[in-house]
Scaffold this active site. Structure first.
Site, mmCIF file in Angstrom:
data_model
loop_
_atom_site.group_PDB
_atom_site.id
_atom_site.type_symbol
_atom_site.label_atom_id
_atom_site.label_comp_id
_atom_site.label_asym_id
_atom_site.label_seq_id
_atom_site.Cartn_x
_atom_site.Cartn_y
_atom_site.Cartn_z
ATOM 1 N N CYS A 228 -31.546 -26.299 19.440
ATOM 2 C CA CYS A 228 -30.695 -25.030 19.984
ATOM 3 C C CYS A 228 -31.612 -24.296 20.845
ATOM 4 C CB CYS A 228 -30.026 -24.216 18.911
ATOM 5 S SG CYS A 228 -31.366 -23.740 17.808
ATOM 6 N N GLU B 286 -25.036 -19.110 15.255
ATOM 7 C CA GLU B 286 -25.918 -19.615 16.160
ATOM 8 C C GLU B 286 -25.468 -20.852 16.779
ATOM 9 O OE1 GLU B 286 -29.416 -22.095 16.377
ATOM 10 O OE2 GLU B 286 -29.630 -21.050 14.666
#
Length: 688
Positions: free
Chosen positions: A296, A257
């Protein structure tokens, strides 16, 4: 506050590392709050210990036992959360920011604990429907998932030191694998504090969780194909780790990720004054300032209709002007600091790169007003930053906006002239974790989603209808996958059952129906059946056996049956009641209702006497495979297909389980006319 020396929890004990020490600083004051040793861990031993001690203990537990373990852990950490909040202030996070990290992480434990109910009370998981492989039905297959025999190695980022760990270990523990957690050093003191509480609770078996507080250099050198690696962080670092020789040689599953240039798109219908326009501005502001933009999933690109670019710039500027910056403990502060001076310096450098072709239209890299000096907040020693808005009037020419991420409170505004351009701009991020679209127009939403879905892991369609209950653009949820293609890493985390499967090995099991039944403890059509001396409804849950079958008497269906059922049910569909309307249909005469066949079948297989069966719990599936006409003689076989134990809610609850029964209705030729899976709740003999 005295300086803390962080320790590693490996091989069942707490030990400091060796080698040089790295200072961990308070993000607001610049004070040293902890020291981390970056060397001295024998990773070969650490991984071997997890495989040797933690893995067997977890593998032999059932999904329900693992889920209850997670639930107990969640309650324990919830009781200790104020300790984590106090410590989290030192990372520059406000109370609201810390809520995402702390309560969001604990919420993942609760969510995965509840997910246990989607799995059987077994150590393994039978996936999907059986597959017939032969004409005679003696050769079948079934997919089975079992926990891998290795260790899950989690390499986490500094922005979510608690959530990042808990959302990952919740899944691998439910799957039956132990974990080794390697947090990013700048905020590792928070991860260590949570792990100390987890270990002190005694809830997890030995070897289920280990912690490396230092740099983790060499942690991948001793992996095997039974291990799994997850990584959260920069795309550059992720690509280096993914190319590690050991990961390639052993074909180790690696999910990544990575940072991504997530976009928010203002739909062409969302004009100033509409709820969608206001929601768009609110969402962009929130994602810039929550966690000081260190998410993120934060919005880095705001894509708006060209004619509304000025309106959005003005509205966003007004919203950001209300954001008070400073020490997270100071009254009224809505945005704290970046995680440290190193992160602040990197943020500044990235914004300067972006500003070469896309000017700053809001904010100042060189000055920021802060509150909380009385608490030690310092503009020079701390890691404070002003929210920054850049403007890219030529987003198809100046591509830095789609390629450079400044990890902090920053967004770039850019225009589009039609929806096709909006899709193109969103997709120029080359793979993102999430994208938002603010629109009330279903046509706009459909066109955008179908155009952008290939480049995004999640898409939020934001409008007034769902705004009050929406968790927002930047909130990954344990029920949904978290990940994205391309730049975002190509991996996925969480996602309910999908996430659990990542830590299990899928095997295609082939054999006879009886053998597959014995292995999976789920009855396969054609397997050997067991006849017992009394009706299965008179057996307690523990006494019932997979494959136990009851064969009923037979009944010949009459026209009166069909007419009476039509009157009772009110179902007067022409095929059941009007023989003159059948020309051109599939039927040669009046046909019995499918639900009559099922109801009659129930009447034939149910034992009316009081017994351990408490209630009918529902119907999983039902198919009517052949018409039943007057004169057809039907019979029923009732077979125990699967047993699923249930937990007692409290000491006064009845101990019970759910039994899934295969109901097969055949006619006088032996053909199946209906098949269904019904569920009953059955009392256990043992009420302890």
């Amino acid at each position: 506050m005295p300086t803390q020396l962080l320790e590693n929890y490996t091989l069942g004990r707490w030990l400091p590392g060796g080698g040089p020490q790295q200072e961990l600083l308070d993000a607001s004051t610049g004070e040293t709050i902890a020291l981390a040793n970056t060397e001295g861990v024998d990773y070969e031993e650490v991984l071997a210990y997890g495989r040797r001690v933690g893995n067997p203990a977890l593998r032999k537990m059932t999904f329900h036992e693992r889920g209850r373990m997670l639930k107990a852990l969640a309650f324990h950490l919830q009781e200790k959360k104020e300790v984590f909040y106090e410590l989290s202030y030192r990372s520059g996070a406000t109370r609201a920011d810390s809520w995402i990290d702390i309560e969001g992480g604990i919420g993942n434990l609760f969510a995965n604990a509840s997910l246990r109910r989607k799995f059987p009370d077994k150590p393994f998981y039978v996936e999907g429907e059986p597959v017939g492989l032969s004409k005679g039905g003696t050769f079948v297959a079934q997919h089975l998932l079992v926990p891998k025999e290795g260790v899950a190695v989690h390499i986490n980022a500094y922005n979510f030191p608690i959530w990042g760990m808990l959302e990952k270990i919740a899944v691998n523990l439910l799957a039956g694998m132990p974990a080794v957690v390697k947090p990013a050093v700048p905020t590792a003191y928070l991860t260590e504090a949570v792990v100390r509480e987890i270990i002190a609770s005694g809830i997890l078996p030995a070897g289920a969780l280990q912690l490396v507080s230092g740099s983790g250099q060499g942690i991948l050198d001793h992996l095997t194909y039974q291990d799994v690696v997850t990584f959260t962080g920069s795309a550059t670092t992720g690509r280096l780790l993914r190319a590690h020789p050991r990961i390639i040689a052993e074909a180790v599953p690696f999910t990544m990720e990575a940072d991504s240039l997530n976009a928010a798109v203002l739909g062409p219908d969302a004009r100033p004054g509409t709820p969608e326009f206001d929601l768009f501005v609110k969402e962009v502001r929130k994602e810039m300032t929550a966690k000081c933009g260190q998410k993120c999933t934060a919005i880095r690109r705001a894509i708006v209709p060209a004619e509304l670019l000025e309106d959005v710039q003005i509205a966003l500027g007004k919203a950001l002007a209300q954001t008070t910056i400073g020490h997270p403990r100071a009254e009224g502060v809505r945005m704290g600091a970046l995680a440290g001076r190193a992160q602040a310096a990197q943020f500044r450098a990235r914004v300067q790169e972006l500003a070469r072709h896309t000017p700053i239209v809001y904010g100042d890299l060189d000055a920021v007003d802060i509150r909380g000096q009385e608490l030690g907040a310092h503009a020079g020693r701390g890691a404070f930053a002003s929210p920054i808005v850049l403007r890219n009037d030529e987003p198809f020419r100046h591509l830095d906006s789609h390629e450079i991420e400044a990890f902090g409170p920053v967004v770039t505004l850019m225009p589009y002239h039609d929806l096709g351009e909006a899709v193109q701009l969103a997709n120029l991020g080359k793979g993102s974790l999430v994208c938002s679209l603010a629109t009330a127009d279903a046509g706009v939403a459909t066109e955008f989603v179908l155009g952008a879905a290939t480049h995004h892991g999640r898409i939020l369609v934001l409008n007034a209808e769902m705004a009050k209950e929406s968790t927002g653009h930047g909130s990954p949820l344990p029920q949904l996958i978290h990940g994205g293609p391309g730049r975002a890493g190509g991996g996925q985390e969480m996602g309910g059952i999908r996430g659990v499967e990542h830590f299990m090995q899928r095997v295609a099991l082939q054999g006879s129906p009886s053998m597959i039944t014995a292995i999976t403890q789920v009855y396969q059509t054609g397997a050997k059946q067991i006849e017992r001396d009394k009706h299965p409804f008179q057996h307690y849950f523990e006494e019932l056996e997979i494959g136990q079958t009851y064969t009923t008497h037979r009944h010949t269906v009459t026209e009166a049956d069909i007419t009476n059922f039509a009157q009772v049910s009110g179902d007067n569909f022409y095929a059941h009641v009007d023989a003159t309307s059948l020309e051109g249909t599939l039927f040669t005469g009046r046909v019995a209702h499918g639900y009559y066949v099922l109801s009659k079948a129930a009447g034939m297989f149910v034992d009316p006497r009081k017994g351990p069966v408490l209630l009918n719990y529902g119907l999983d599936e039902c198919r009517f495979t052949k018409p039943v006409y007057p004169g057809t003689t039907i019979g029923v076989q009732l077979t125990v297909k699967e047993k699923i134990g249930q937990e007692k809610r409290d000491s006064t609850d009845v101990a019970k389980g759910i039994v899934r029964w295969l109901v097969t209705v055949t006619d006088e030729t032996g053909d199946t006319v209906a098949v269904a899976t019904i569920l009953t709740m059955v009392k256990k003999r043992d009420q302890g």
